[in-house]
Scaffold this active site. Structure first.
Site, PDB file in Angstrom:
ATOM      1  N   GLY A  69      62.767 -46.682  38.796  1.00  0.00           N
ATOM      2  CA  GLY A  69      62.946 -47.624  37.729  1.00  0.00           C
ATOM      3  C   GLY A  69      64.543 -47.478  37.091  1.00  0.00           C
ATOM      4  O   GLY A  69      65.042 -48.418  36.436  1.00  0.00           O
ATOM      5  N   LYS A 118      59.440 -35.582  47.235  1.00  0.00           N
ATOM      6  CA  LYS A 118      60.158 -36.766  46.659  1.00  0.00           C
ATOM      7  C   LYS A 118      59.780 -36.806  45.183  1.00  0.00           C
ATOM      8  O   LYS A 118      58.724 -37.303  44.657  1.00  0.00           O
ATOM      9  CB  LYS A 118      59.556 -38.069  47.257  1.00  0.00           C
ATOM     10  CG  LYS A 118      60.310 -39.221  46.649  1.00  0.00           C
ATOM     11  CD  LYS A 118      59.555 -40.627  47.349  1.00  0.00           C
ATOM     12  CE  LYS A 118      60.158 -42.027  46.800  1.00  0.00           C
ATOM     13  NZ  LYS A 118      59.819 -42.908  47.656  1.00  0.00           N
ATOM     14  N   GLU A 169      54.941 -36.879  46.565  1.00  0.00           N
ATOM     15  CA  GLU A 169      55.559 -37.530  45.626  1.00  0.00           C
ATOM     16  C   GLU A 169      54.944 -37.311  44.204  1.00  0.00           C
ATOM     17  O   GLU A 169      53.927 -38.195  43.987  1.00  0.00           O
ATOM     18  CB  GLU A 169      55.882 -39.003  45.941  1.00  0.00           C
ATOM     19  CG  GLU A 169      56.563 -39.851  44.941  1.00  0.00           C
ATOM     20  CD  GLU A 169      56.828 -41.259  45.392  1.00  0.00           C
ATOM     21  OE1 GLU A 169      57.396 -42.007  44.353  1.00  0.00           O
ATOM     22  OE2 GLU A 169      56.361 -41.656  46.349  1.00  0.00           O
ATOM     23  N   SER A 187      63.528 -43.301  42.663  1.00  0.00           N
ATOM     24  CA  SER A 187      64.528 -44.011  41.603  1.00  0.00           C
ATOM     25  C   SER A 187      63.678 -44.488  40.374  1.00  0.00           C
ATOM     26  O   SER A 187      64.301 -44.227  39.334  1.00  0.00           O
ATOM     27  CB  SER A 187      65.195 -45.319  42.319  1.00  0.00           C
ATOM     28  OG  SER A 187      64.332 -46.195  42.940  1.00  0.00           O
TER      29      SER A 187
END
Length: 340
Positions: free
Chosen positions: A263, A219, A177, A261
């Site tokens: 935020g 991610k 990520e 996502s």
């Protein structure tokens, strides 16, 4: 490393129209969200909230994997059933956040480095024994004047690659990520450039550290204008830019892509994911799915308010958001779903 098993788990995480639920908020982050709603910041309150999530009826219809936090993977329902067993019984694969958070990076003002490599191999073995079959490590990159810098990107990319290699050795699928943050007033193109550079360097490191790309998930952030940018681009423009960026730098052999996502509101995150799948699904070498936290959880938390009487309605809201993203993955999401 059992390559076949890693690939099998990776494929299961992105199979069909399901996605991931990130419920790996650290204790300080969870407490902060509770405080805003007047919910007690206690171990029991956090346990109760997580029980609400994992016992949501039908969750396994939409969710393939749940990312847990160290506290959560050790917790149980009130009746003593472990959360891991509840998750597995729902047809969901348990995962675990293994980084130790970010710290200011010495010599690099405004930038952060993720910690947690020390002792990671032993922690991974323990988590595997507890039932986890995948893991997650997050690195963050702010956009600003002269940042993200090459030094910050390379340091975080190296840590991500070492983490991923250790995961695969321990039998866990790594979720990599690298998040380019939404904070700031930068335009869409600036986010595109930063995201492309970050991903290019991350994949160079993954290759150097001999990470098996078929047995990992990426991610990433979506390519978005900064939150305070005056030009907030249309959903289709965001979809176009995001997919263009991914096609430019993500190898075809990667097991799948599950967006964070970051935020975004729940509705906007669903709209943008839907647009990508409507326009590009049949043309892409990997599936595009979701790995959302607040964009799935927030409505449920707002309803729950720490009250047992609100659990059922909160679970309905959680399922609704998870199902909206399941439908978005098929490219069939509409705003009418929000009013149904």
């Amino acid at each position: 490393m059992n390559a076949k098993e890693l690939i099998k788990i990776t494929r299961a995480l992105v199979a069909g129209d399901k996605g991931l639920l990130a419920m790996d908020e650290s204790t300080p982050t969870c407490n902060k969200r509770f405080a805003k709603l007047g919910i007690p910041q206690t171990v029991e309150a956090r346990r109760s909230y997580r029980e609400l999530i994992v016992t949501t009826p039908g969750l396994g219809e939409c969710i393939s994997g749940a990312i847990l936090y160290d506290e959560t993977i050790r917790q149980q329902k009130k009746d003593g059933t472990s959360f891991v067993k509840v998750i597995v019984d729902a047809g969901i694969i348990p995962g675990i956040k293994v980084d130790m958070g970010t710290k200011d990076m010495p010599g690099f003002p405004g930038e952060e480095i993720t910690e947690g490599l020390d002792g990671l191999d032993d922690r991974l073995k323990e988590y595997f024994q507890m039932g986890a079959r995948f893991a997650k490590w997050r690195a963050v990159f702010a956009i600003g004047e002269s940042i993200p810098s090459r030094g910050c990107i390379e340091a975080n990319a190296h840590a991500l690659a070492r983490y991923a290699a250790l995961c695969q050795e321990a039998g866990l699928v790594p979720i990599v990520e690298p998040e380019v943050l939404m904070d700031g007033d930068h335009p869409l193109q600036r986010c595109y450039e930063a995201t492309e550079e970050v991903l290019r360097i991350v994949f160079n490191e993954l290759y150097t550290q001999r990470v098996m790309l078929e047995g990992m998930l990426l991610k990433p952030n979506m390519v978005l204008p900064g939150l305070t940018c005056s030009a907030q681009e249309a959903v289709d423009k965001v979809a176009d830019k995001t997919v263009k960026c991914l096609l430019a730098v993500v190898p075809k052999s990667v097991g799948g892509i599950a967006f964070l996502s970051g935020g975004q509101s729940g509705i906007l995150a669903s709209e943008r994911l839907n647009a990508m799948n409507v326009k590009f699904k049949s043309q892409l070498p990997w599936g595009l799915t979701f790995s959302f936290a607040r964009a799935i959880q927030q409505p449920a938390l707002d309803i729950w308010q720490g009250q047992d009487a609100n659990v059922s309605e909160a679970q309905k809201a959680l399922y609704h958001r998870a199902n909206c993203n399941r439908v978005a993955r098929r490219g069939e999401y509409t705003l009418e779903m929000e009013n149904s």
